[in-house]
Structure formats: structure tokens, C-alpha cells
Design a protein around this motif. Sequence first.
Motif, PDB file in Angstrom:
ATOM      1  N   ARG A  32       0.826  -1.203   0.000  1.00 21.68           N
ATOM      2  CA  ARG A  32       0.000   0.000   0.000  1.00 21.68           C
ATOM      3  C   ARG A  32       0.865   1.259   0.000  1.00 21.68           C
ATOM      4  N   ARG A  33       1.935   1.262   0.802  1.00 20.66           N
ATOM      5  CA  ARG A  33       2.836   2.420   0.841  1.00 20.66           C
ATOM      6  C   ARG A  33       3.441   2.681  -0.536  1.00 20.66           C
ATOM      7  N   GLU A  34       3.913   1.625  -1.170  1.00 20.07           N
ATOM      8  CA  GLU A  34       4.532   1.769  -2.494  1.00 20.07           C
ATOM      9  C   GLU A  34       3.515   2.238  -3.525  1.00 20.07           C
ATOM     10  N   GLN A  35       2.296   1.714  -3.450  1.00 24.46           N
ATOM     11  CA  GLN A  35       1.247   2.097  -4.398  1.00 24.46           C
ATOM     12  C   GLN A  35       0.840   3.564  -4.195  1.00 24.46           C
ATOM     13  N   ALA A  36       0.768   3.967  -2.944  1.00 26.38           N
ATOM     14  CA  ALA A  36       0.402   5.351  -2.641  1.00 26.38           C
ATOM     15  C   ALA A  36       1.458   6.317  -3.161  1.00 26.38           C
ATOM     16  N   THR A  37       2.720   5.945  -3.021  1.00 28.89           N
ATOM     17  CA  THR A  37       3.806   6.778  -3.536  1.00 28.89           C
ATOM     18  C   THR A  37       3.733   6.875  -5.048  1.00 28.89           C
ATOM     19  N   ALA A  38       3.465   5.736  -5.697  1.00 29.47           N
ATOM     20  CA  ALA A  38       3.392   5.713  -7.164  1.00 29.47           C
ATOM     21  C   ALA A  38       2.239   6.559  -7.683  1.00 29.47           C
ATOM     22  N   GLU A  39       1.112   6.596  -6.938  1.00 26.14           N
ATOM     23  CA  GLU A  39      -0.068   7.341  -7.375  1.00 26.14           C
ATOM     24  C   GLU A  39      -0.122   8.753  -6.799  1.00 26.14           C
ATOM     25  N   ASN A  40       0.867   9.077  -5.943  1.00 25.43           N
ATOM     26  CA  ASN A  40       0.925  10.404  -5.329  1.00 25.43           C
ATOM     27  C   ASN A  40      -0.369  10.711  -4.565  1.00 25.43           C
ATOM     28  N   LYS A  41      -0.774   9.765  -3.711  1.00 23.46           N
ATOM     29  CA  LYS A  41      -1.976   9.971  -2.906  1.00 23.46           C
ATOM     30  C   LYS A  41      -1.755   9.368  -1.521  1.00 23.46           C
ATOM     31  N   SER A  42      -2.625   9.698  -0.599  1.00 22.76           N
ATOM     32  CA  SER A  42      -2.518   9.178   0.763  1.00 22.76           C
ATOM     33  C   SER A  42      -2.773   7.672   0.778  1.00 22.76           C
ATOM     34  N   ALA A  43      -2.071   6.972   1.677  1.00 23.19           N
ATOM     35  CA  ALA A  43      -2.177   5.514   1.736  1.00 23.19           C
ATOM     36  C   ALA A  43      -3.596   5.053   2.045  1.00 23.19           C
ATOM     37  N   TYR A  44      -4.313   5.805   2.900  1.00 25.98           N
ATOM     38  CA  TYR A  44      -5.651   5.364   3.281  1.00 25.98           C
ATOM     39  C   TYR A  44      -6.630   5.394   2.106  1.00 25.98           C
ATOM     40  N   LEU A  45      -6.296   6.159   1.055  1.00 29.72           N
ATOM     41  CA  LEU A  45      -7.145   6.175  -0.128  1.00 29.72           C
ATOM     42  C   LEU A  45      -6.972   4.907  -0.962  1.00 29.72           C
ATOM     43  N   ILE A  46      -5.854   4.220  -0.770  1.00 30.32           N
ATOM     44  CA  ILE A  46      -5.640   2.941  -1.441  1.00 30.32           C
ATOM     45  C   ILE A  46      -6.435   1.861  -0.711  1.00 30.32           C
ATOM     46  N   SER A  47      -6.284   1.818   0.606  1.00 31.52           N
ATOM     47  CA  SER A  47      -6.998   0.822   1.411  1.00 31.52           C
ATOM     48  C   SER A  47      -6.854   1.179   2.885  1.00 31.52           C
ATOM     49  N   SER A  48      -7.872   0.877   3.659  1.00 32.08           N
ATOM     50  CA  SER A  48      -7.811   1.102   5.107  1.00 32.08           C
ATOM     51  C   SER A  48      -7.079  -0.050   5.787  1.00 32.08           C
ATOM     52  N   ASN A  49      -6.628   0.175   7.020  1.00 31.06           N
ATOM     53  CA  ASN A  49      -6.010  -0.900   7.794  1.00 31.06           C
ATOM     54  C   ASN A  49      -7.001  -2.037   8.038  1.00 31.06           C
ATOM     55  N   LYS A  50      -8.257  -1.692   8.298  1.00 28.15           N
ATOM     56  CA  LYS A  50      -9.274  -2.717   8.546  1.00 28.15           C
ATOM     57  C   LYS A  50      -9.409  -3.649   7.349  1.00 28.15           C
ATOM     58  N   LEU A  51      -9.422  -3.061   6.165  1.00 26.15           N
ATOM     59  CA  LEU A  51      -9.579  -3.873   4.958  1.00 26.15           C
ATOM     60  C   LEU A  51      -8.378  -4.794   4.760  1.00 26.15           C
ATOM     61  N   LEU A  52      -7.184  -4.281   4.991  1.00 27.68           N
ATOM     62  CA  LEU A  52      -5.984  -5.116   4.851  1.00 27.68           C
ATOM     63  C   LEU A  52      -5.968  -6.220   5.896  1.00 27.68           C
ATOM     64  N   ARG A  53      -6.493  -5.913   7.095  1.00 25.22           N
ATOM     65  CA  ARG A  53      -6.546  -6.939   8.134  1.00 25.22           C
ATOM     66  C   ARG A  53      -7.533  -8.044   7.757  1.00 25.22           C
ATOM     67  N   LEU A  54      -8.655  -7.663   7.166  1.00 24.65           N
ATOM     68  CA  LEU A  54      -9.616  -8.669   6.704  1.00 24.65           C
ATOM     69  C   LEU A  54      -8.996  -9.582   5.644  1.00 24.65           C
ATOM     70  N   ILE A  55      -8.284  -8.968   4.700  1.00 24.98           N
ATOM     71  CA  ILE A  55      -7.660  -9.762   3.631  1.00 24.98           C
ATOM     72  C   ILE A  55      -6.596 -10.688   4.206  1.00 24.98           C
ATOM     73  N   SER A  56      -5.818 -10.188   5.171  1.00 19.98           N
ATOM     74  CA  SER A  56      -4.739 -11.000   5.737  1.00 19.98           C
ATOM     75  C   SER A  56      -5.268 -12.086   6.665  1.00 19.98           C
ATOM     76  N   CYS A  57      -6.519 -11.987   7.046  1.00 18.37           N
ATOM     77  CA  CYS A  57      -7.135 -13.040   7.854  1.00 18.37           C
ATOM     78  C   CYS A  57      -7.754 -14.117   6.968  1.00 18.37           C
ATOM     79  N   TYR A  58      -8.585 -13.706   6.024  1.00 17.98           N
ATOM     80  CA  TYR A  58      -9.377 -14.672   5.249  1.00 17.98           C
ATOM     81  C   TYR A  58      -8.681 -15.139   3.965  1.00 17.98           C
TER      82      TYR A  58
END
Length: 332
Positions: free
Chosen positions: A116-142
Motif C-alpha cells: 500500500r505504501r509503495e502504491q500510494a507513492t506511485a499514485e501520489n496519494k494518501s495511503a488510506y485512499l488505497i486501502s484502510s487498515n481494517k480492509l488489509l486486516r480482513l484480507i490477511s485473515c481470510y
Amino acid sequence: MNIVFLSTFEQTNSQLETGKAQLTIGEREGVWHLVWILPGEDRKEQEVWYEGLYWEELIASLRYGVVGKMAEGYVPMIDNVLGEERTQTSTWMNQLLFYAESHYDAKLYDELRQWRREQATAENKSAYLISSNKLLRLISCYKPALDSEIMQIPGWGKTKQSKYGKQVLDIVKVYERRHQFPLDWVAEQLDKEELERWIFKQKKQKYKVAMEWQLKGKQLLELVYQGGTIAVLEEKLQLGRREILELMEQLEQDGYHVEPLIELELNEISSAEQELIWRAIEETGGTYLKPVFIKAFGSDSEQFSSQEAARAYEKIRLIRMRYNREKEKDVG
């Protein structure tokens, strides 16, 4: 005191004894009072949750206080005392989040955050606009492995799938998972009492933030009418410029006017640039910032540094607040 609201709460202890408490809202000479009353044998114990002039602040204090008492086991005798309804969708979402908090793969979660950090840098936008921590936690669980599976993760819609689906699935696929999709099995794995306590904890934090936001808003209005600039507000409120602008927008939506501050800040912007942004808001509708940004600055916007883009968006927000107020006057 004029009592305008009274609600009884009950709490059952381990000996199955039931205790009662009361929550009252009263008004005296224009001042609102919010009091939690716990009857005793000799005298009543009272907790004053709020005394002040603002109904919005009282409601924020009520929600924060009530959810804290409900976490202690108190049950209100009237429905929906918090002023919100629990839907089937919100219940399902809470179940998934609660399970994920204690079962997510920490290594995968860290790898997703790095992506997410790398993607945010590449798109020149805030990391939370790529994905929230909650969403990443859901993906890393399921650990979804297929397009059809990741689309079952709440918050991962078609837009994210088209932009980031392949990248995320490529990261996830090397990690072993124990459970399958669909996620109907999650509800059976949960302790209902622990889930309820967790929900109350989340709500308490949410209402605490709301109370703090209300206080910041009140302080902002006081500083505005003392002639404070955004730079002054940054120092006094310990907020960033973006947070201050978002708070200004919320206050304007709630019916408060921050025009003195808008006027101060726009004095530094040329009339020609103000007119350019105003027309861009008119032509795009002004609901979203990026279309206004592109319309106002055209091809030049591609050459903006991150700092220049942030300043441009700040100008748009300021002018949009004035534009929306003028639009409301025309409608009225």
C-alpha cells in the motif's frame, strides 16, 4: 429543572440480582444537563456527563457515556437509545472484523501495508485512499485466492478490484489458509458475549472521537471569530491543515459559518484564480475535488508537486464552501 428525557437501565450481576440506574436530560435557564443517576440505599450517586449550551455536544456525550455503561452490562429499557439501528449488514461486518482482529496473519498484513505504501507513492496519494487498515486486516485473515473470493471481503468493491485485484491476490496466494469461502462459518466461531463487548468498545472509541471533534469544532469557531488564520488554528488545535479544512466543511454543513476565516485565506489568492476555480466548481458540480482540480488547472496539474497539489486542493475547498453557501441562498 425541566426534565425532557428520562431512561431507565438495568444491570444483572453474577448473583442474578438486578440493579437499576437512570439517565436524565434536563434544561435550566438555557443550560443542558446530562446526568447518570445510580440510586443507593442512603443517597443517589450521580455522574454529570454534560453541562453546557450545545445540543450536539450533549448528544455526543450521551452516546459516549451510554455505550460505556452498556459495556459494563447495563441494558436500556427503551430501544435504540443511541439513535442508531443495527442492520444485518453491520452485524455481519462486525463479526468478520472481530474474528480478524485475533486471527489475521501478521506477516501477510505487513506485506500488504508495504504494498500500500509503495502504491500510494506511485499514485501520489494518501495511503488510506488505497486501502484502510481494517480492509488489509480482513484480507490477511481470510486470504482470498480468487476474484470471486476477494469480492466477498466487505469494502473491496469493483473499483478496487479493477485497479488492485491482481496485485493483492498475487501477494496473498503464497500464504497458506485454513478456511474457505464463503465466510458463513465465521459466526459459528464467535463467543457472542465477547463480540458484544468488542462492539461496545469500538463504539465507545467512535463516540470519544466524535466528542473530541465537537470540542475542536467549538474551539475552531471561537478562534475564527478572534481573527485566527489556518496557521494559527494548526498551532492552537494541534491539527493539520487538511483536518482543519475538513472540520470547517463539517461546521458549514451543520449551519455554522466560517466565512471570516475563508475571507482571510482567500485574500492571498488572486481574483483571477478564484474565478477559475469557481467556474470549475459550477461546471463539475463540485461534489468531488479531483474533477474540479483537473478542470481548473488542466494540463498544468500534471506538473504539480505534491505540495503544490495540496495547496491547490486547499484553495478548491475554501472556494467550494463559499460556493455552496451562495447556492443555498439562491435555493432559499
